[in-house]
Write a protein that holds these residues in place. Structure first.
Motif, PDB file in Angstrom:
ATOM      1  N   VAL A   1       0.847  -1.196   0.000  1.00 38.60           N
ATOM      2  CA  VAL A   1       0.000   0.000   0.000  1.00 38.60           C
ATOM      3  C   VAL A   1       0.881   1.245   0.000  1.00 38.60           C
ATOM      4  O   VAL A   1       1.949   1.264   0.621  1.00 38.60           O
ATOM      5  CB  VAL A   1      -0.928  -0.017   1.239  1.00 38.60           C
ATOM      6  CG1 VAL A   1      -1.615   1.332   1.439  1.00 38.60           C
ATOM      7  CG2 VAL A   1      -1.960  -1.129   1.112  1.00 38.60           C
TER       8      VAL A   1
ATOM      9  N   LEU B   1      -0.815   6.427   2.677  1.00 39.87           N
ATOM     10  CA  LEU B   1      -2.060   5.927   3.262  1.00 39.87           C
ATOM     11  C   LEU B   1      -1.844   5.251   4.607  1.00 39.87           C
ATOM     12  O   LEU B   1      -2.806   4.952   5.317  1.00 39.87           O
ATOM     13  CB  LEU B   1      -2.733   4.933   2.301  1.00 39.87           C
ATOM     14  CG  LEU B   1      -3.257   5.509   0.991  1.00 39.87           C
ATOM     15  CD1 LEU B   1      -3.708   4.383   0.060  1.00 39.87           C
ATOM     16  CD2 LEU B   1      -4.407   6.477   1.252  1.00 39.87           C
TER      17      LEU B   1
ATOM     18  N   VAL C   1      -4.487   5.811  10.503  1.00 41.37           N
ATOM     19  CA  VAL C   1      -4.675   5.022   9.294  1.00 41.37           C
ATOM     20  C   VAL C   1      -6.135   4.594   9.199  1.00 41.37           C
ATOM     21  O   VAL C   1      -6.639   3.906  10.086  1.00 41.37           O
ATOM     22  CB  VAL C   1      -3.756   3.784   9.301  1.00 41.37           C
ATOM     23  CG1 VAL C   1      -3.938   2.984   8.021  1.00 41.37           C
ATOM     24  CG2 VAL C   1      -2.304   4.188   9.499  1.00 41.37           C
ATOM     25  N   ASN C   2      -6.798   5.015   8.136  1.00 44.50           N
ATOM     26  CA  ASN C   2      -8.208   4.688   7.965  1.00 44.50           C
ATOM     27  C   ASN C   2      -8.352   3.439   7.107  1.00 44.50           C
ATOM     28  O   ASN C   2      -7.876   3.391   5.973  1.00 44.50           O
ATOM     29  CB  ASN C   2      -8.959   5.858   7.322  1.00 44.50           C
ATOM     30  CG  ASN C   2     -10.441   5.637   7.285  1.00 44.50           C
ATOM     31  OD1 ASN C   2     -10.968   5.015   6.373  1.00 44.50           O
ATOM     32  ND2 ASN C   2     -11.138   6.147   8.300  1.00 44.50           N
TER      33      ASN C   2
ATOM     34  N   ARG D   1      -9.987   3.881   3.591  1.00 47.44           N
ATOM     35  CA  ARG D   1      -9.098   4.498   2.597  1.00 47.44           C
ATOM     36  C   ARG D   1      -8.011   3.522   2.173  1.00 47.44           C
ATOM     37  O   ARG D   1      -7.678   3.422   0.988  1.00 47.44           O
ATOM     38  CB  ARG D   1      -8.472   5.771   3.172  1.00 47.44           C
ATOM     39  CG  ARG D   1      -9.471   6.899   3.441  1.00 47.44           C
ATOM     40  CD  ARG D   1      -8.765   8.195   3.779  1.00 47.44           C
ATOM     41  NE  ARG D   1      -9.715   9.263   4.074  1.00 47.44           N
ATOM     42  CZ  ARG D   1     -10.046   9.651   5.295  1.00 47.44           C
ATOM     43  NH1 ARG D   1      -9.486   9.069   6.347  1.00 47.44           N
ATOM     44  NH2 ARG D   1     -10.925  10.611   5.487  1.00 47.44           N
ATOM     45  N   VAL D   2      -7.442   2.796   3.123  1.00 57.59           N
ATOM     46  CA  VAL D   2      -6.397   1.823   2.810  1.00 57.59           C
ATOM     47  C   VAL D   2      -6.911   0.758   1.852  1.00 57.59           C
ATOM     48  O   VAL D   2      -6.224   0.363   0.905  1.00 57.59           O
ATOM     49  CB  VAL D   2      -5.870   1.174   4.108  1.00 57.59           C
ATOM     50  CG1 VAL D   2      -5.077  -0.084   3.792  1.00 57.59           C
ATOM     51  CG2 VAL D   2      -4.990   2.148   4.873  1.00 57.59           C
TER      52      VAL D   2
ATOM     53  N   HIS E   1      -8.782   3.028  -1.695  1.00 58.93           N
ATOM     54  CA  HIS E   1      -8.060   4.037  -2.484  1.00 58.93           C
ATOM     55  C   HIS E   1      -7.336   3.350  -3.649  1.00 58.93           C
ATOM     56  O   HIS E   1      -6.831   2.236  -3.520  1.00 58.93           O
ATOM     57  CB  HIS E   1      -7.053   4.772  -1.597  1.00 58.93           C
ATOM     58  CG  HIS E   1      -6.509   6.010  -2.211  1.00 58.93           C
ATOM     59  ND1 HIS E   1      -5.485   6.001  -3.146  1.00 58.93           N
ATOM     60  CD2 HIS E   1      -6.848   7.317  -2.035  1.00 58.93           C
ATOM     61  CE1 HIS E   1      -5.214   7.236  -3.503  1.00 58.93           C
ATOM     62  NE2 HIS E   1      -6.022   8.066  -2.854  1.00 58.93           N
TER      63      HIS E   1
ATOM     64  N   ASP F   1      -4.478   3.774  -4.738  1.00 58.11           N
ATOM     65  CA  ASP F   1      -3.097   3.460  -4.374  1.00 58.11           C
ATOM     66  C   ASP F   1      -3.019   2.532  -3.170  1.00 58.11           C
ATOM     67  O   ASP F   1      -1.934   2.303  -2.632  1.00 58.11           O
ATOM     68  CB  ASP F   1      -2.322   4.754  -4.071  1.00 58.11           C
ATOM     69  CG  ASP F   1      -2.150   5.617  -5.309  1.00 58.11           C
ATOM     70  OD1 ASP F   1      -2.072   5.045  -6.413  1.00 58.11           O
ATOM     71  OD2 ASP F   1      -2.109   6.849  -5.169  1.00 58.11           O
ATOM     72  N   GLY F   2      -4.172   2.025  -2.744  1.00 55.98           N
ATOM     73  CA  GLY F   2      -4.210   1.151  -1.583  1.00 55.98           C
ATOM     74  C   GLY F   2      -4.305  -0.306  -1.977  1.00 55.98           C
ATOM     75  O   GLY F   2      -3.853  -0.721  -3.053  1.00 55.98           O
TER      76      GLY F   2
ATOM     77  N   TYR G   1     -14.029   6.658  -5.139  1.00 53.78           N
ATOM     78  CA  TYR G   1     -12.821   6.020  -5.643  1.00 53.78           C
ATOM     79  C   TYR G   1     -13.194   5.005  -6.729  1.00 53.78           C
ATOM     80  O   TYR G   1     -14.293   4.494  -6.776  1.00 53.78           O
ATOM     81  CB  TYR G   1     -12.079   5.272  -4.537  1.00 53.78           C
ATOM     82  CG  TYR G   1     -11.535   6.115  -3.426  1.00 53.78           C
ATOM     83  CD1 TYR G   1     -11.354   7.480  -3.561  1.00 53.78           C
ATOM     84  CD2 TYR G   1     -11.176   5.540  -2.211  1.00 53.78           C
ATOM     85  CE1 TYR G   1     -10.848   8.243  -2.528  1.00 53.78           C
ATOM     86  CE2 TYR G   1     -10.657   6.293  -1.170  1.00 53.78           C
ATOM     87  CZ  TYR G   1     -10.501   7.649  -1.327  1.00 53.78           C
ATOM     88  OH  TYR G   1      -9.992   8.399  -0.302  1.00 53.78           O
TER      89      TYR G   1
END
Length: 283
Positions: free
Chosen positions: A133, A137, A142-143, A146-147, A150, A152-153, A194
């Motif tokens: 990840v 992020l 750290v959510n 979102r991780v 996203h 990029d996650g 996203y």
């Protein structure tokens, strides 16, 4: 339509919770063992409920502890439930319990999440799963939404990404509705945007599976996992009541073997205490 606040009195707040739970006045009155007329008077401000009745109504409406305090204050009573920082001495026994549970689940991923969907602790298996990840992020707090969602996650490694997004968004939508937390609604609006195409926001069109499955390209193979969420029952502290444990389990022997090879139990035990303290301070 503006949502009622504690300054509007307890009646409008109770009416909002009743509507959120999709109950009629008659249904709520029966659950609480009062007359529908009395409930109507409370909701319109013509009658003031006792402290005990506020608790009974909150029980019937399954109002979370944080919002129960709001109801009590709106009714003119002092708040009952305390919110203790997770790193406070009073919650040492809770931290130790979380630590034991996360460590015991190794080498498979497990993490503890608060009401804002922020990770407060995770084991080595979760760190391994999230190793690709984007670093931005993983800056505390750290959510987990979102991780996972996203671009990029973790989403860029997920093979069944549409199914996984649907499950997570459905869970987040329901949690925002259940808790009434504005920050969760805003988080849902953010993470649902996203991805290559929008996801419909009607929760009836989102996945409602009990056990979510995920297929991830990681550790040099295709990992197949399913996740479960556990909460602390009968909690009387807001922080504890809002804490959940998310564990991921291997769906086949290939996945189990990959995590056993990647995660050293000795390293996991050595890392756990530092991980808990770092994320707790940042939550």
């Amino acid at each position: 339509m503006t949502k009622p606040t504690s300054q509007d009195g307890v009646g409008p707040l109770l009416r909002e919770w009743r509507r959120r739970r999709k109950l009629s006045q008659q249904e709520l009155a029966l659950r609480t063992e009062i007359s529908a007329r009395h409930l109507s008077f409370i909701e319109t401000g013509r009658s003031q409920p006792s402290r005990a009745l506020v608790h009974r109504l909150a029980d019937s409406l399954e109002v979370p502890l944080r919002q129960r305090n709001t109801l009590l204050v709106a009714a003119g009573y002092s708040p009952l439930y305390q919110e203790t920082p997770l790193d406070a001495p009073r919650l040492k026994v809770v931290r130790e319990a979380v630590d034991r549970l996360l460590t015991a689940h190794a080498p498979y991923p497990a993490l503890a999440v608060d009401a804002s969907e922020n990770i407060v602790a995770m084991n080595r298996g979760a760190e391994v799963l999230l190793s690709e990840v984007a670093p931005a992020l993983l800056v505390p707090p750290v959510n987990v939404m979102r991780v996972c969602l996203h671009p990029d996650g973790l989403a860029r490694q997920v093979i069944n990404v549409d199914e996984w997004r649907s499950h997570l968004l459905g869970r987040l939508y329901r949690q925002s509705r259940y808790s009434g937390r504005e920050e969760l609604r805003e988080l849902y609006e953010e993470v649902s945007a996203y991805g290559p195409r929008p996801v419909k926001k009607d929760c009836t069109e989102l996945s409602d599976t009990i056990v979510a499955s995920i297929r991830v390209r990681a550790l040099g193979t295709e990992l197949r996992l399913f996740s479960t969420v556990t909460t602390f029952g009968a909690a009387t502290d807001i922080t504890v009541s809002e804490l959940s444990l998310e564990t991921m389990h291997p769906a086949n022997e290939r996945t189990a073997a990959a995590f056993r090879a990647a995660v050293s139990p000795q390293a996991d035990r050595a890392d756990r205490k530092d991980t808990m303290s770092l994320l707790s301070r940042s939550a």
